[in-house]
Design a protein around this motif. Structure first.
Motif, PDB file in Angstrom:
ATOM      1  N   THR A   7       0.837  -1.190   0.000  1.00  0.00           N
ATOM      2  CA  THR A   7       0.000   0.000   0.000  1.00  0.00           C
ATOM      3  C   THR A   7       0.875   1.244   0.000  1.00  0.00           C
ATOM      4  N   VAL A  15      -3.380   3.563  -0.798  1.00  0.00           N
ATOM      5  CA  VAL A  15      -3.706   3.015  -2.116  1.00  0.00           C
ATOM      6  C   VAL A  15      -2.998   1.673  -2.289  1.00  0.00           C
ATOM      7  N   HIS A  16      -3.790   0.635  -2.564  1.00  0.00           N
ATOM      8  CA  HIS A  16      -3.216  -0.698  -2.706  1.00  0.00           C
ATOM      9  C   HIS A  16      -2.750  -0.933  -4.135  1.00  0.00           C
ATOM     10  N   THR A  64      -7.842  -0.707  -1.369  1.00  0.00           N
ATOM     11  CA  THR A  64      -7.554   0.721  -1.204  1.00  0.00           C
ATOM     12  C   THR A  64      -8.470   1.334  -0.149  1.00  0.00           C
ATOM     13  N   TRP A  66      -9.729   4.770   0.749  1.00  0.00           N
ATOM     14  CA  TRP A  66      -9.795   6.124   0.190  1.00  0.00           C
ATOM     15  C   TRP A  66     -10.490   7.062   1.173  1.00  0.00           C
TER      16      TRP A  66
END
Length: 270
Positions: A7, A15-16, A64, A66
């Protein structure tokens, strides 16, 4: 090269990123609606020796996290790519060149991205890409204030929409494949909320076809399209970019909309 699945901190988010292969060239991969970066693993065997595939999970997809509200801008994506490139590119003294692979929703993202950094794109492959024709309902629900309010209300109380969908089906006004796709997306309350979040968050990726035609022609960027012959969601005949026969090619395989499958991996790689 230090790339690995992990990540990336970006602003308030995580964010992956999935990484496949270890080839010398880089290929950024953008997945479709409801998928994540792991969907590109089917391409590791045919592409992994020539390319390192870097697949980012979009907001409200995959792993992810966010936390920037219901907006991811094209500038946000460029910022994330810049972090990945900076951390792993040994030669930071010149623009880094890479290729792009986009599927469905990811195709729309890829088309917008090439408008912003055309000199960094070596080639682009698009699998049944969204973004070449504006869907009225998508436009209404994401690009207008009133439409977005209606969209949000409908995702909470969809009864009226289901009734309209059934009438359209009985009258033969809606394709059965499209109706099946819609039901798959919104029958479940959690899926409806996710649909609203995903569509709204990615609303700023809006390819300009006139600009795209000019850029692809001027920069002579190889652009390859792949469609399924039975696809009723994204139709190859709606692709206006295919008129550029010098730089653009279109291939149609015997299949539907779901093209990220083992049986299509060889043709995608080619």
């Amino acid at each position: 090269m230090k790339l690995q699945t992990h990540t990336i901190p970006y602003k308030q988010s995580l964010v992956h990123v999935s990484v496949f292969g270890n080839g010398p060239k880089w290929l950024f991969c953008f997945h479709g609606f409801g998928q994540d970066g792991s969907s590109f693993q089917v391409l590791e065997n045919p592409l992994g020796s020539a390319y390192t595939l870097i697949a980012i999970d979009f907001p409200f997809h995959g792993k992810t996290k966010w936390n920037e509200g219901l907006t991811m801008s094209p500038e946000d994506l460029l910022g994330i790519l810049a972090i990945i490139i900076h951390e792993n590119n040994e030669s930071n003294d010149k623009p880094f060149v890479f290729s792009i692979l986009g599927y469905s929703l990811g195709g729309r993202v890829a088309l917008h991205l090439i408008q912003m950094i055309p000199t960094q794109i070596e080639r682009m492959v698009l699998l049944a890409p969204d973004g070449l024709k504006v869907n009225f309902w998508y436009w209404l629900g994401t690009q207008t204030w009133a439409g977005n309010k209606l969209f949000k209300y409908t995702m909470k109380k969809p009864e009226w929409f289901f009734g309209l969908l059934n009438l359209s089906s009985k009258a033969g006004l809606a394709n059965k494949s499209v109706i099946k796709f819609v039901h798959k997306s919104i029958d479940d309350p959690a899926e409806r909320l996710m649909l609203y979040n995903r569509w709204t968050t990615m609303r700023l990726f809006k390819p300009n076809l006139a600009a795209l035609k000019h850029i692809i022609s001027k920069k002579e960027i190889p652009v390859r399209f792949l469609y399924g012959s039975y696809d009723r969601v994204i139709l190859s005949k709606r692709n206006s970019l295919k008129k550029d026969s010098k730089n653009v090619t279109v291939t149609v395989v015997e299949g539907g909309h779901e093209l990220l499958k083992e049986k299509f991996s060889t043709v995608i790689a080619s």
